[in-house]
Design an enzyme around this catalytic site. Sequence first.
Site, PDB file in Angstrom:
ATOM      1  N   VAL A  93       1.195  -3.672   4.105  1.00 22.21           N
ATOM      2  CA  VAL A  93       1.213  -4.863   4.965  1.00 22.21           C
ATOM      3  C   VAL A  93       2.542  -5.877   4.928  1.00 22.21           C
ATOM      4  O   VAL A  93       2.618  -6.730   5.521  1.00 22.21           O
ATOM      5  CB  VAL A  93      -0.109  -5.929   4.398  1.00 22.21           C
ATOM      6  CG1 VAL A  93      -1.359  -5.226   4.868  1.00 22.21           C
ATOM      7  CG2 VAL A  93       0.034  -6.052   3.048  1.00 22.21           C
ATOM      8  N   TYR A 117      -4.324   3.251   7.488  1.00 22.08           N
ATOM      9  CA  TYR A 117      -5.365   2.190   7.598  1.00 22.08           C
ATOM     10  C   TYR A 117      -6.207   2.857   8.630  1.00 22.08           C
ATOM     11  O   TYR A 117      -6.581   4.101   8.693  1.00 22.08           O
ATOM     12  CB  TYR A 117      -4.777   0.724   7.756  1.00 22.08           C
ATOM     13  CG  TYR A 117      -3.917   0.216   6.859  1.00 22.08           C
ATOM     14  CD1 TYR A 117      -4.570   0.207   5.411  1.00 22.08           C
ATOM     15  CD2 TYR A 117      -2.827  -0.293   7.188  1.00 22.08           C
ATOM     16  CE1 TYR A 117      -3.526  -0.335   4.581  1.00 22.08           C
ATOM     17  CE2 TYR A 117      -1.990  -0.927   6.148  1.00 22.08           C
ATOM     18  CZ  TYR A 117      -2.429  -0.945   4.872  1.00 22.08           C
ATOM     19  OH  TYR A 117      -1.766  -1.273   3.940  1.00 22.08           O
ATOM     20  N   TYR A 124      -2.838  -3.010 -10.587  1.00 20.81           N
ATOM     21  CA  TYR A 124      -2.700  -2.504  -9.416  1.00 20.81           C
ATOM     22  C   TYR A 124      -1.750  -3.720  -8.534  1.00 20.81           C
ATOM     23  O   TYR A 124      -1.191  -3.445  -7.646  1.00 20.81           O
ATOM     24  CB  TYR A 124      -4.272  -2.602  -8.490  1.00 20.81           C
ATOM     25  CG  TYR A 124      -4.315  -2.505  -7.370  1.00 20.81           C
ATOM     26  CD1 TYR A 124      -4.029  -1.287  -6.385  1.00 20.81           C
ATOM     27  CD2 TYR A 124      -4.872  -3.730  -6.557  1.00 20.81           C
ATOM     28  CE1 TYR A 124      -4.095  -1.408  -5.256  1.00 20.81           C
ATOM     29  CE2 TYR A 124      -4.840  -3.781  -5.076  1.00 20.81           C
ATOM     30  CZ  TYR A 124      -4.620  -2.519  -4.512  1.00 20.81           C
ATOM     31  OH  TYR A 124      -4.729  -2.456  -3.008  1.00 20.81           O
ATOM     32  N   SER A 172       0.741  -1.231   0.084  1.00 26.65           N
ATOM     33  CA  SER A 172       0.054  -0.112  -0.050  1.00 26.65           C
ATOM     34  C   SER A 172       0.730   1.358   0.026  1.00 26.65           C
ATOM     35  O   SER A 172       0.288   2.354  -0.114  1.00 26.65           O
ATOM     36  CB  SER A 172      -1.076   0.018   1.195  1.00 26.65           C
ATOM     37  OG  SER A 172      -1.976  -0.830   1.016  1.00 26.65           O
ATOM     38  N   LYS A 208       0.397   3.710  -3.009  1.00 22.32           N
ATOM     39  CA  LYS A 208      -0.756   4.278  -3.062  1.00 22.32           C
ATOM     40  C   LYS A 208      -0.644   5.838  -3.148  1.00 22.32           C
ATOM     41  O   LYS A 208      -1.096   6.266  -4.171  1.00 22.32           O
ATOM     42  CB  LYS A 208      -1.971   3.859  -2.187  1.00 22.32           C
ATOM     43  CG  LYS A 208      -2.509   2.459  -2.372  1.00 22.32           C
ATOM     44  CD  LYS A 208      -3.115   2.272  -1.247  1.00 22.32           C
ATOM     45  CE  LYS A 208      -3.749   0.554  -1.355  1.00 22.32           C
ATOM     46  NZ  LYS A 208      -4.434   0.223  -0.348  1.00 22.32           N
TER      47      LYS A 208
END
Length: 614
Positions: free
Chosen positions: A423, A405, A353, A225, A228
């Site tokens: 993660v 998160y 992605y 992530s 992103k």
Amino acid sequence: MLKTVLQSRGFLHNSINKFFKIETPRWCSVYSDNTSGTFTHHKSVDRDNLATNLLWDSEKSAKSANGWKPVEDCLFDVFRESNEKLSIKKFLLAIEDTGLRLNDQRLQHSINCFKVIQEQAYDSSGQSVPVDFIDRQTFKECVADNIVLLGRAFQNKFVIPEFKNFSQEIDKIFWDCKDVTKGKIADYIPQLSRMKADQWGLAICTVDGQRHSIGDTGIPICFQSCSKPMNYALALDDLGEQMVHEYIGQEPSGVSFNELALNTNDKPHNPMVNSGAIVICSLLKNDYRLADRFEFINNQYKELAGGEYIGFNNSVFLSERETADRNFALGYYMKEKKCFPEGNNLMETLDLYFQLCSVDSTCDSGSVIAATLANGGVCPITGERVLHSHSVRNTLSLMHSCGMYDYSGQFAFKVGLPAKSGVSGMIMLVVPNVMGVCMWSPPLDKTGNSYRGLQFCKQLVSTFNFHNYDNLRYTPKKMDPRRQSVTGRAHQVVKLLFSSYNGDITAIRRYAVLGLDLNQSDYDSRTALHVAAAEGHYEVVEFLLEKCGVTCDPKDRWGFTPADDAKRFNHENVATLIAKYHKKRYPVTDGEQNEEQRKEKGSDSEVNEMQSPK
């Protein structure tokens, strides 16, 4: 000869002005009086951002014209050996002490010049031999194109002036966090579950390119992530804010990062949750073929990282795609809600992605990416603009509110800085206008954030005033590494004498380059030479006498000279060294020498008479 060799290898440029917008005198003060000129920071953009220009206060220049000399001469005088030559090896080590690395692209001209010199020497048999010493003119030719950056480095003009001390504090926090054993490694992606729980690495890069790393910083780690915010920033740069936010919101979702949920307008809540990140992938260069889209984004990652390591983990990509039922469900749900641009190929979008989540970096390269965001989109180790400042501003805003998160609100409250976690155990932390931090430790808490990484962030802002609101009035003061620790004469004397007491020749060398008066004394009229002699720091005494030319025999309030102190504390080698320089500077004439010999002979006769029996 050197110039010809360097030109043949393409190392010399026509003018330093190729890199800087304005021509400025390259000076450094050799006095610490109030007539010194004033330097002001002036940021340029793009290539001009390779270094910060030093603007000289011309109003004061006329008053102190005789008290200034070029920076390159000042550097040479500080580092030269007794043979009037400079050691390349020692100079390069001193550069690293400022926080700069020798592979910094901004320094490559000088580094390459030094390498060429070392390769040009041959013995009588024609065999190449290593050369370490160079003369003044050769040194000036080598550093000419990088003198502004080097000048700032040695004059403490970087954002964190005392970088060595700052790094030591960071190391203490790092080892404190090493003892944290809580957390569980992510197991929903099989390849990630194979990481070791005791792995822990951290790297820092400031907006001036100062670097520090400790622990497992060279191990490739998947962004997950952490990709992103970069993808969002690239989309903003490519399409503009208005276009991007037709498809995506800007609010925290209040639900899990992979929740099957949209906002009231049937859009993903923000680009930091899975649904928003998938939509961002559908927007990035969607008129390209899939392979070209990945190549473009991967190249942008490399520019953000200043050309440092960026790889791809195909096994993680395959593993993630194989276990991505929730993301496939999100994709079809958003397709039903018409969240994607017209003509979007959902399978290609999801593949892109998964690929971007599987891109590898190390903590070192990740810290440069974070520092590029901290520096407004300009990579600190190349000086190249990669992202527009407005794109970076919007990205940092959403990292601050949505980047951690389900812990984002608490993180903003306790740490108060933009960050993004993944993660894989990676966390990218941005301290705007100061530095970027990348940390990695696989064990995660229940919200998916690295346990050790969170602990480090909390301890960082409890130690340093990096929280966004630490600068409020009446706030308890913390350590501020951005502040110049040498301010005013009193602080100068304290720092100088303390460095002499500790034998810290690196700090004393830095004060010399800054132009401090190393003959300054405290209330008791004790100088740095007094303290170094009393403590027996031979190298410091030699540096002060040889390189800095301090007075050999200043007297303190009790009438003691440095030589007296050396003798009182049984440092005979230091006393001999001081006597050597005293004799060198104040040679005794034949008449004075004969007079001293007569006195010594007379005193010897008197002693003999007193000792002889009557």
